[in-house]
Design an enzyme around this catalytic site. Structure first.
Site, short mmCIF file in Angstrom:
data_model
loop_
_atom_site.label_atom_id
_atom_site.label_comp_id
_atom_site.label_asym_id
_atom_site.label_seq_id
_atom_site.Cartn_x
_atom_site.Cartn_y
_atom_site.Cartn_z
N GLY A 33 -14.44 7.33 -6.72
CA GLY A 33 -13.25 7.98 -7.25
C GLY A 33 -12.00 7.73 -6.43
CG ASN A 92 -12.56 10.68 -3.51
OD1 ASN A 92 -13.61 11.32 -3.50
ND2 ASN A 92 -11.43 11.16 -3.99
CB CYS A 125 -0.91 -0.03 1.22
SG CYS A 125 -1.72 1.52 1.58
CG HIS A 184 -4.15 3.50 4.01
ND1 HIS A 184 -3.08 2.78 4.54
CD2 HIS A 184 -4.63 4.25 5.03
CE1 HIS A 184 -2.93 3.09 5.82
NE2 HIS A 184 -3.86 3.98 6.14
CG HIS A 225 -3.95 -1.28 4.94
ND1 HIS A 225 -3.54 -0.42 3.94
CD2 HIS A 225 -4.76 -2.20 4.33
CE1 HIS A 225 -4.06 -0.82 2.79
NE2 HIS A 225 -4.80 -1.90 3.00
CG HIS A 276 -7.07 9.05 1.56
ND1 HIS A 276 -7.09 7.79 1.00
CD2 HIS A 276 -7.39 9.91 0.56
CE1 HIS A 276 -7.40 7.87 -0.27
NE2 HIS A 276 -7.61 9.15 -0.57
CB CYS A 315 1.17 0.94 4.38
SG CYS A 315 -0.43 0.49 5.11
CG ASP A 329 -2.96 15.12 -2.91
OD1 ASP A 329 -3.91 14.39 -2.58
OD2 ASP A 329 -2.42 15.06 -4.03
P1 5GP Z 1 -8.05 9.31 -3.74
O1 5GP Z 1 -8.32 9.49 -5.21
O2 5GP Z 1 -7.67 7.89 -3.42
O3 5GP Z 1 -9.14 9.86 -2.87
O4 5GP Z 1 -6.83 10.26 -3.44
C1 5GP Z 1 -5.51 9.86 -3.47
C2 5GP Z 1 -4.67 11.11 -3.42
O5 5GP Z 1 -3.34 10.71 -3.16
C3 5GP Z 1 -4.66 11.94 -4.71
O6 5GP Z 1 -5.15 13.26 -4.44
C4 5GP Z 1 -3.19 11.93 -5.13
O7 5GP Z 1 -2.75 13.17 -5.66
C5 5GP Z 1 -2.48 11.58 -3.84
N1 5GP Z 1 -1.23 10.84 -4.04
C6 5GP Z 1 -1.01 9.81 -4.90
N2 5GP Z 1 0.25 9.36 -4.80
C7 5GP Z 1 0.85 10.13 -3.85
C8 5GP Z 1 2.19 10.15 -3.32
O8 5GP Z 1 3.07 9.36 -3.67
N3 5GP Z 1 2.44 11.07 -2.36
C9 5GP Z 1 1.49 11.96 -1.93
N4 5GP Z 1 1.85 12.85 -0.99
N5 5GP Z 1 0.23 11.97 -2.42
C10 5GP Z 1 -0.08 11.07 -3.37
ZN ZN Z 2 -2.18 1.10 3.78
#
Ligand code: 5GP
Ligand code: ZN
Length: 122
Positions: A97, A91, A5, A102, A47, A104, A8, A31
């Site tokens: 989306g 999300n 993950c 994990h 997790h 958040h 993680c 982000d």
């Molecule tokens: P989700 O679409 O799952 O709600 O949001 C995942 C978020 O994680 C996205 O806004 C994306 O920009 C962010 N994200 C993806 N990979 C990384 C990373 O390696 N580091 C950080 N800090 N954010 C990430």
């Molecule tokens: Zn995780």
């Protein structure tokens, strides 16, 4: 903890991130692709895949997580009061989306206009 993950790995420090908050239960970091002037991710260390996986037994830590949001938002530049504020997004699953499996909370704030992606993966 999951070996594969992404979040993680960030929590374990295996992938670099800009941490803005850490305690025994939660971390928050910036982000990597901000969709607002301030865009943070608040993540439980445990997790848990998504909000689809929580229920009444989780209400205490979920309450603690939600109660951290204003502190983390204001400590990182969100402006308090009706003229300021922030957006919280969770999300969940493909239809919601979610890209990182994990749980958040997106915490987003700062002066508008924001990017067209102001709801991540809208
Ligand atoms: P989700 O679409 O799952 O709600 O949001 C995942 C978020 O994680 C996205 O806004 C994306 O920009 C962010 N994200 C993806 N990979 C990384 C990373 O390696 N580091 C950080 N800090 N954010 C990430
Ligand atoms: Zn995780």
């Amino acid at each position: 903890m999951s070996d594969t993950c992404l979040f993680c790995k960030i929590i374990r420090g295996e992938i670099p991130s800009t941490m803005v908050y850490e305690d025994d239960e939660f971390v928050a970091f910036k982000d990597i692709a901000p969709a607002a002037p301030i865009h943070l991710l608040l993540v439980p260390r445990q997790h848990i895949v998504s909000l689809q996986d929580v229920g009444p037994a989780d209400r205490e830590w979920l309450g603690r997580m939600m109660a951290l949001v204003p502190q983390i938002a204001f400590d990182n530049g969100c402006e308090p009061g009706p003229a300021g504020g922030f957006r919280v997004v969770a999300n969940s699953g493909a239809h919601g989306g979610q890209e990182v499996d994990h749980l958040h909370l997106h915490i987003m704030g700062g002066p508008r206009p924001w990017s067209a992606r102001s709801i991540p993966n809208a």
